[in-house]
Design a protein around this motif. Sequence first.
Motif, short mmCIF file in Angstrom:
data_model
loop_
_atom_site.label_atom_id
_atom_site.label_comp_id
_atom_site.label_asym_id
_atom_site.label_seq_id
_atom_site.Cartn_x
_atom_site.Cartn_y
_atom_site.Cartn_z
N ALA A 165 0.75 -1.20 -0.07
CA ALA A 165 0.03 -0.18 0.02
C ALA A 165 0.92 1.23 -0.04
CB ALA A 165 -0.95 0.00 1.18
N SER A 166 1.86 1.04 0.88
CA SER A 166 2.85 2.49 0.90
C SER A 166 3.39 2.47 -0.67
CB SER A 166 3.89 2.14 2.14
OG SER A 166 4.96 3.54 2.16
N ALA A 167 3.67 1.60 -1.27
CA ALA A 167 4.65 1.73 -2.54
C ALA A 167 3.55 2.39 -3.52
CB ALA A 167 4.88 0.43 -3.02
N ILE A 168 2.17 1.94 -3.57
CA ILE A 168 1.23 2.49 -4.51
C ILE A 168 1.18 3.86 -4.17
CG2 ILE A 168 -1.12 2.48 -4.87
CD1 ILE A 168 -1.08 -0.41 -4.46
N ARG A 169 1.02 4.32 -2.94
CA ARG A 169 0.86 5.72 -2.47
C ARG A 169 2.04 6.61 -3.05
NH1 ARG A 169 -1.47 3.55 2.30
NH2 ARG A 169 0.68 3.66 3.29
N SER A 170 3.25 6.02 -2.84
CA SER A 170 4.66 6.48 -2.89
C SER A 170 4.61 6.93 -4.59
CB SER A 170 5.73 5.98 -2.51
OG SER A 170 5.68 5.95 -1.01
N MET A 171 4.04 5.84 -5.36
CA MET A 171 4.20 6.01 -6.83
C MET A 171 3.38 7.25 -7.33
SD MET A 171 6.20 4.39 -8.85
CE MET A 171 5.56 4.11 -10.44
N ILE A 172 2.26 7.37 -6.50
CA ILE A 172 1.55 8.51 -6.84
C ILE A 172 2.05 9.93 -6.57
CG2 ILE A 172 -0.69 9.74 -6.47
CD1 ILE A 172 -1.69 6.81 -5.92
N ASN A 173 2.69 9.89 -5.31
CA ASN A 173 3.22 11.12 -4.70
C ASN A 173 4.42 11.41 -5.58
OD1 ASN A 173 1.62 11.33 -2.63
ND2 ASN A 173 2.64 10.11 -1.26
N HIS A 174 5.48 10.48 -6.03
CA HIS A 174 6.77 10.99 -6.52
C HIS A 174 6.78 10.80 -8.10
CE1 HIS A 174 8.89 10.89 -2.79
NE2 HIS A 174 8.19 9.94 -2.38
N HIS A 175 5.72 10.02 -8.61
CA HIS A 175 5.73 9.89 -10.18
C HIS A 175 4.68 10.40 -10.62
CE1 HIS A 175 9.86 8.69 -10.66
NE2 HIS A 175 9.93 8.01 -9.77
N SER A 176 3.57 10.62 -9.91
CA SER A 176 2.09 10.71 -10.39
C SER A 176 1.90 9.55 -11.33
CB SER A 176 2.09 12.37 -11.41
OG SER A 176 2.51 13.16 -10.33
N LYS A 177 2.10 8.37 -10.84
CA LYS A 177 1.83 7.24 -11.71
C LYS A 177 0.87 6.02 -10.69
CE LYS A 177 4.34 7.99 -15.10
NZ LYS A 177 4.16 8.17 -16.53
N LEU A 178 -0.31 5.69 -11.26
CA LEU A 178 -1.06 4.79 -10.54
C LEU A 178 -0.85 3.38 -11.01
CD1 LEU A 178 -3.69 4.25 -8.96
CD2 LEU A 178 -5.05 4.55 -11.02
N VAL A 179 -0.60 2.53 -10.02
CA VAL A 179 -0.05 1.10 -10.39
C VAL A 179 -0.84 0.35 -9.36
CG1 VAL A 179 2.20 1.92 -10.85
CG2 VAL A 179 1.91 1.02 -8.40
N GLU A 180 -0.98 -0.95 -9.95
CA GLU A 180 -1.72 -1.91 -9.31
C GLU A 180 -1.16 -2.40 -8.00
OE1 GLU A 180 -1.65 -6.00 -11.66
OE2 GLU A 180 -2.49 -4.05 -12.73
N GLY A 181 -1.53 -3.56 -7.37
CA GLY A 181 -0.72 -4.03 -6.11
C GLY A 181 0.30 -5.02 -6.47
N SER A 182 0.27 -5.66 -7.63
CA SER A 182 1.24 -6.68 -8.09
C SER A 182 2.60 -5.73 -8.46
CB SER A 182 0.97 -7.46 -9.18
OG SER A 182 0.38 -6.83 -10.24
N ALA A 183 2.36 -4.41 -8.90
CA ALA A 183 3.47 -3.59 -9.28
C ALA A 183 4.11 -2.96 -7.85
CB ALA A 183 3.02 -2.50 -10.14
N GLY A 184 3.07 -2.60 -7.15
CA GLY A 184 3.62 -2.23 -5.89
C GLY A 184 4.65 -3.30 -5.00
N VAL A 185 4.58 -4.41 -5.23
CA VAL A 185 5.38 -5.34 -4.50
C VAL A 185 6.63 -5.34 -4.96
CG1 VAL A 185 5.68 -7.90 -4.40
CG2 VAL A 185 3.33 -7.13 -4.43
N ALA A 186 7.04 -5.08 -6.31
CA ALA A 186 8.38 -5.12 -6.70
C ALA A 186 9.01 -3.55 -6.25
CB ALA A 186 8.51 -5.08 -8.31
N ILE A 187 8.20 -2.51 -6.34
CA ILE A 187 8.59 -1.27 -5.96
C ILE A 187 9.05 -1.28 -4.40
CG2 ILE A 187 7.85 1.08 -5.68
CD1 ILE A 187 5.90 0.56 -8.12
N ALA A 188 8.10 -1.84 -3.63
CA ALA A 188 8.38 -1.93 -2.13
C ALA A 188 9.66 -2.74 -1.91
CB ALA A 188 7.16 -2.70 -1.76
#
Length: 318
Positions: free
Chosen positions: A261-284
Amino acid sequence: MNLFKEVEQAYKRVQNDVYRTPLLYSNWLSNHCRGDVYLKLESEQVTGSFKARGSLNKLRWIQEQGLQALPVTASTGNHGLGFARACNLLDIKGKVFLPHNAVTSKVESIKAYDVEVEFHGDDPYDTEIFARKTAEENGWIYISPYNDTQIIAGQGTIGIEILDELSNPGNILATVGGGGLISGIGSYIAKYSPETNIIGCQPENSPEMSMSVRAGEYREIKSKPTLSDGSAGGFERDSITFDLCQKLVDDFILISEDEIASAIRSMINHHSKLVEGSAGVAIASVLKYPEQFSDQSTVIVVCGANISYKKLQSVLCK
């Protein structure tokens, strides 16, 4: 099997009908780990997921073989969407089996294409087993979301695009469900950039591949609910991806639901990109272990953007 050759053939089949997605340098993640981090934005792929590649490659291969039987598949959404889009693009009929709890937005996106949809079960693995059995009984062509050479090769075309822009990256991270994505990328990278570390990322609530690889044998583990619905569920006992992951994946990282969840929020905050949960796993995974990626170049495969409104709302309200 020279899977890297299959990847190269797949690229010839699909390159004109899928997007060559951006490889974005991330100042945020690079500063976080004191390295160079790039985001391979498959979240901006046609259909919003890397799955468009494998499905199109498989269906074009079927046409090349002159096979006439009905192609069918099972999916939690992204693979089904890529499959449906490929069927329409190639003007062929197809059928998608879905679990009853598939994300509503993904189901509606699949239904927007001219394919038949049937629901069975509440677990993606159960849906796969039913779809495969039904296909065998009817003489249809079952197309696995991951346990298929042409599907794997299609996903592996991401590796070609990465190396075209960044030679010899230190690490490539990808979220693992059934293992098709990381098997395809890993097979190509092992041939042309063998020093690159291939790192699989999984939610703690659905870690079957990592647990199986670490045990050296297939382990069936009951999945818990996860934001990473695109990678949720197990894999088939005889899947070719298990052997490929044993051979190609250098390490696995497990990620909690709060970290996703934190990775998804951070992608919005830092890159203005909406990603799904599976993408958030790799970013996290990079956020969790920054020291592991310091003083190196690292590519994160941001695998999709198809998050439901309900899940996004739960993430943003935390």
